[in-house]
Design a protein around this motif. Structure first.
Motif, PDB file in Angstrom:
ATOM      1  N   TYR A 160       0.816  -1.216   0.000  1.00 45.01           N
ATOM      2  CA  TYR A 160       0.000   0.000   0.000  1.00 45.01           C
ATOM      3  C   TYR A 160       0.851   1.269   0.000  1.00 45.01           C
ATOM      4  O   TYR A 160       0.400   2.338  -0.398  1.00 45.01           O
ATOM      5  CB  TYR A 160      -0.960   0.019   1.193  1.00 45.01           C
ATOM      6  N   HIS A 161       2.107   1.149   0.421  1.00 43.95           N
ATOM      7  CA  HIS A 161       3.018   2.295   0.484  1.00 43.95           C
ATOM      8  C   HIS A 161       3.817   2.463  -0.806  1.00 43.95           C
ATOM      9  O   HIS A 161       4.449   3.504  -1.027  1.00 43.95           O
ATOM     10  CB  HIS A 161       3.967   2.114   1.673  1.00 43.95           C
ATOM     11  N   MET A 162       3.773   1.459  -1.686  1.00 46.89           N
ATOM     12  CA  MET A 162       4.625   1.456  -2.875  1.00 46.89           C
ATOM     13  C   MET A 162       4.303   2.588  -3.865  1.00 46.89           C
ATOM     14  O   MET A 162       5.230   3.243  -4.362  1.00 46.89           O
ATOM     15  CB  MET A 162       4.535   0.103  -3.575  1.00 46.89           C
ATOM     16  N   LEU A 166       7.283   5.201  -4.957  1.00 44.41           N
ATOM     17  CA  LEU A 166       7.795   5.306  -6.319  1.00 44.41           C
ATOM     18  C   LEU A 166       7.592   6.711  -6.876  1.00 44.41           C
ATOM     19  O   LEU A 166       8.430   7.214  -7.634  1.00 44.41           O
ATOM     20  CB  LEU A 166       7.118   4.273  -7.217  1.00 44.41           C
ATOM     21  N   ALA A 167       6.467   7.338  -6.520  1.00 43.32           N
ATOM     22  CA  ALA A 167       6.217   8.709  -6.982  1.00 43.32           C
ATOM     23  C   ALA A 167       7.271   9.668  -6.449  1.00 43.32           C
ATOM     24  O   ALA A 167       7.788  10.523  -7.195  1.00 43.32           O
ATOM     25  CB  ALA A 167       4.818   9.154  -6.557  1.00 43.32           C
ATOM     26  N   PRO A 182       7.136  -5.263  -3.557  1.00 41.72           N
ATOM     27  CA  PRO A 182       6.189  -5.009  -2.459  1.00 41.72           C
ATOM     28  C   PRO A 182       6.168  -6.124  -1.425  1.00 41.72           C
ATOM     29  O   PRO A 182       6.251  -7.304  -1.762  1.00 41.72           O
ATOM     30  CB  PRO A 182       4.840  -4.925  -3.183  1.00 41.72           C
ATOM     31  N   VAL A 183       6.080  -5.728  -0.184  1.00 37.31           N
ATOM     32  CA  VAL A 183       5.822  -6.669   0.910  1.00 37.31           C
ATOM     33  C   VAL A 183       4.320  -6.669   1.113  1.00 37.31           C
ATOM     34  O   VAL A 183       3.730  -5.642   1.456  1.00 37.31           O
ATOM     35  CB  VAL A 183       6.567  -6.241   2.187  1.00 37.31           C
ATOM     36  N   LYS A 209      -2.771  10.457   0.737  1.00 36.03           N
ATOM     37  CA  LYS A 209      -1.364  10.871   0.719  1.00 36.03           C
ATOM     38  C   LYS A 209      -0.792  10.795  -0.698  1.00 36.03           C
ATOM     39  O   LYS A 209       0.035  11.624  -1.084  1.00 36.03           O
ATOM     40  CB  LYS A 209      -0.550   9.987   1.665  1.00 36.03           C
ATOM     41  N   VAL A 210      -1.235   9.797  -1.465  1.00 36.26           N
ATOM     42  CA  VAL A 210      -0.782   9.687  -2.851  1.00 36.26           C
ATOM     43  C   VAL A 210      -1.259  10.884  -3.665  1.00 36.26           C
ATOM     44  O   VAL A 210      -0.493  11.478  -4.440  1.00 36.26           O
ATOM     45  CB  VAL A 210      -1.286   8.370  -3.480  1.00 36.26           C
TER      46      VAL A 210
END
Length: 236
Positions: A160-162, A166-167, A182-183, A209-210
């Motif tokens: 979910y944080h990937m 990457l951005a 990804p984990v 946040k994205v």
């Protein structure tokens, strides 16, 4: 008796309109109408974007045979670091950076937690203490990548944080090839994760946040360094 002329009846503008045509709308009503349409469109776009984001996160899988010049893991959970050390042991990268480590955490504590060998940590693991958030992770990783001369890097973090990671990395260093590893978060494995309040809260928060990160990267407004060293020098 004198001749009297009856007073003419003045018709309003609505009475002059041909029969069958709707009455004219005032500018305020038109503004409210189009404003309502715009709000509905914005809600639909945001909701559609969230569905797309959720689908990309829940279906994200690591490459079958990961290989890059180096590995960067963003701290936030021991599972991430365990996976990154395992990738290093298997030769997926030449060297590992653990970015965003708290200043009170020692390399010995991390090695003990991951059960990695002392030789592996001595030769091939670097600990980054400078990053305080995802923006800082990207800047700390970029500095390390250029210092080592790498061109391709495996990025290890939660699924979910990937997207946000990457951005931020691509914004700071667009010429480097970042490969997602990804984990998978256990709460998001099942197809009905949206019925879990905790999983839904995580996904909604990360999606917000994205969106913020993308808007910030496009406009440059509100962007900060995210590094302890820069904040400390700014306060002096």
């Amino acid at each position: 008796m004198g001749h009297t002329t009856p007073n003419p009846i003045h018709q309003g503008p609505e009475l002059d309109r041909p029969v069958g045509l709707p009455p004219r709308r005032g500018p305020i009503r038109r503004l409210l109408r189009w404003g309502g349409f715009a709000c509905l469109l914005a809600i639909a776009l945001v909701f559609g974007g969230f569905l797309r984001f959720a689908d990309s996160v829940t279906t994200l899988r690591p490459p079958a045979e990961p290989k890059a010049d180096a590995i960067v893991v963003l701290t936030g959970g021991y599972q991430r670091i365990d996976q990154a050390v395992e990738l290093l042991q298997k030769g997926a990268g030449k060297r590992l950076l653990i970015s965003g480590v708290h200043p009170t955490t020692t390399p010995a504590q991390i090695r003990k937690m991951t059960q990695g060998s002392a030789d592996l940590f001595s030769c091939c693991v670097d600990i980054g203490y400078d990053a305080i958030d995802t923006i800082g992770n990207a800047e700390e990783a970029s500095n390390w990548i250029h210092a080592k001369g790498y061109r391709s890097v495996l990025i290890v973090t939660n699924n979910y944080h990937m997207p946000r990671s990457l951005a931020e990395l691509s914004y700071v260093d667009p010429d480097i090839e970042f490969i997602a590893y990804p984990v998978v978060n256990s709460d998001l494995k099942s197809s009905n994760w949206f019925t879990d309040p905790n999983a839904m809260r995580v996904m909604l928060a990360e999606y917000a946040k994205v969106l913020l990160a993308r808007a910030r990267n496009i406009t440059g407004f509100g962007r900060h360094t995210g590094l302890r060293s820069a904040n400390a020098s700014g306060q002096q």
